[in-house]
Design an enzyme around this catalytic site. Structure first.
Site, mmCIF file in Angstrom:
data_model
loop_
_atom_site.group_PDB
_atom_site.id
_atom_site.type_symbol
_atom_site.label_atom_id
_atom_site.label_comp_id
_atom_site.label_asym_id
_atom_site.label_seq_id
_atom_site.Cartn_x
_atom_site.Cartn_y
_atom_site.Cartn_z
ATOM 1 N N GLY A 46 5.275 3.286 -9.898
ATOM 2 C CA GLY A 46 5.411 2.747 -8.689
ATOM 3 C C GLY A 46 4.532 2.620 -7.822
ATOM 4 N N GLN A 51 0.203 2.296 0.324
ATOM 5 C CA GLN A 51 -0.706 2.432 0.164
ATOM 6 C C GLN A 51 -1.154 1.290 -0.104
ATOM 7 O OE1 GLN A 51 2.119 4.270 -3.662
ATOM 8 N NE2 GLN A 51 0.056 4.880 -4.595
ATOM 9 N N CYS A 91 -0.714 9.388 -9.440
ATOM 10 C CA CYS A 91 -1.079 9.189 -8.245
ATOM 11 C C CYS A 91 -2.025 7.450 -8.021
ATOM 12 C CB CYS A 91 -0.752 9.331 -7.396
ATOM 13 S SG CYS A 91 -0.463 8.616 -5.154
ATOM 14 N N LEU A 92 -1.945 6.478 -8.259
ATOM 15 C CA LEU A 92 -3.022 4.640 -7.991
ATOM 16 C C LEU A 92 -4.277 4.994 -6.635
ATOM 17 C CD1 LEU A 92 -0.417 2.166 -9.086
ATOM 18 C CD2 LEU A 92 -1.921 3.751 -10.214
ATOM 19 N N HIS A 133 8.268 10.340 -4.816
ATOM 20 C CA HIS A 133 6.481 10.622 -5.218
ATOM 21 C C HIS A 133 6.371 9.557 -3.896
ATOM 22 C CE1 HIS A 133 2.292 10.069 -7.012
ATOM 23 N NE2 HIS A 133 2.510 8.787 -6.248
ATOM 24 N N GLU A 134 7.179 8.076 -4.591
ATOM 25 C CA GLU A 134 6.791 6.932 -3.309
ATOM 26 C C GLU A 134 7.458 6.796 -1.996
ATOM 27 O OE1 GLU A 134 4.672 5.347 -4.911
ATOM 28 O OE2 GLU A 134 5.012 5.413 -6.940
ATOM 29 N N HIS A 137 5.132 9.186 0.498
ATOM 30 C CA HIS A 137 3.970 8.158 0.356
ATOM 31 C C HIS A 137 4.196 7.448 2.206
ATOM 32 C CE1 HIS A 137 0.889 7.977 -2.385
ATOM 33 N NE2 HIS A 137 1.362 6.957 -3.260
#
Ligand code: K1U
Ligand code: ZN
Length: 174
Positions: A46, A51, A91-92, A133-134, A137
């Protein structure tokens, strides 16, 4: 298509609240495609626009094994939540750190597609975890915010150390 740089914790830009998308044009489609390419290359399942330093309510994901099911979700709103489950998340924007987070097990989400058409998504399992999660963000929240302040500080220090190592290795091989 282009790869986009991903912001990393504790960059304060990750805390920006995303604004709703109001214009569904070629630039939005290009951003979504670039985000998908960036996510696949990372690799991740994702990616939220926040981000990549674009503060609009746009996220992409693909939780399929074969990486053949890309989804572009615009202006998501959770309509219903059911149950709870704890899943290990990464998480990236927080590379190399994994932690258990409790989330709703099933969700129903109202959103728009990249052309602005209203859509409804019923998700469970990894897709439900990833969407939540997204969506976090998009409100400036990171999965490390679910950890204790002590653990979060340990994560920040670990990432700083990783970065110092990467910088000194790059300088040594230059
Ligand atoms: O938001 C992000 O930074 C992407 C993140 C999404 C996510 C992962 C796990 C649970 C919830 C949300 C990632 O994709 S981290 C990388 C990752 O999980 C992964 C990478 C390669 C293969 C499979 C998973
Ligand atoms: Zn993330």
């Amino acid at each position: 298509m282009s790869l986009l740089p991903i912001l990393e914790f504790p960059d304060p830009r990750l805390r920006t609240k995303a604004l709703p998308v109001t214009t569904f044009d070629a630039a939005l489609k290009k951003l979504a495609e670039d985000m998908l390419e960036t996510m696949y290359e990372a690799p991740g399942i994702g990616l939220a626009a926040s981000q990549v330093d674009r503060h609009i309510q746009l996220l992409v994901l693909d939780v399929s094994e074969e990486k053949t099911a890309p989804m572009i979700i615009v202006n998501p709103q959770i309509l219903a939540r059911e149950g709870t489950e704890t899943c290990q998340e990464g998480c990236l924007s927080v590379p190399g750190i994994f932690a258990d987070v409790e989330r709703a097990e099933r969700i129903r989400v109202a959103a728009q597609d990249v052309q602005g058409k209203p859509i409804e998504i019923e998700a469970d399992g990894l897709m439900a975890v990833c969407i939540q999660h997204e969506m976090d963000h998009l409100i400036g929240k990171l999965f490390v915010d679910y950890l204790s302040p002590l653990k979060r500080d340990m994560v920040r220090k670990k990432l700083e150390k990783q970065r110092r190592h990467a910088e000194s290795s790059a300088a040594a091989s230059a």
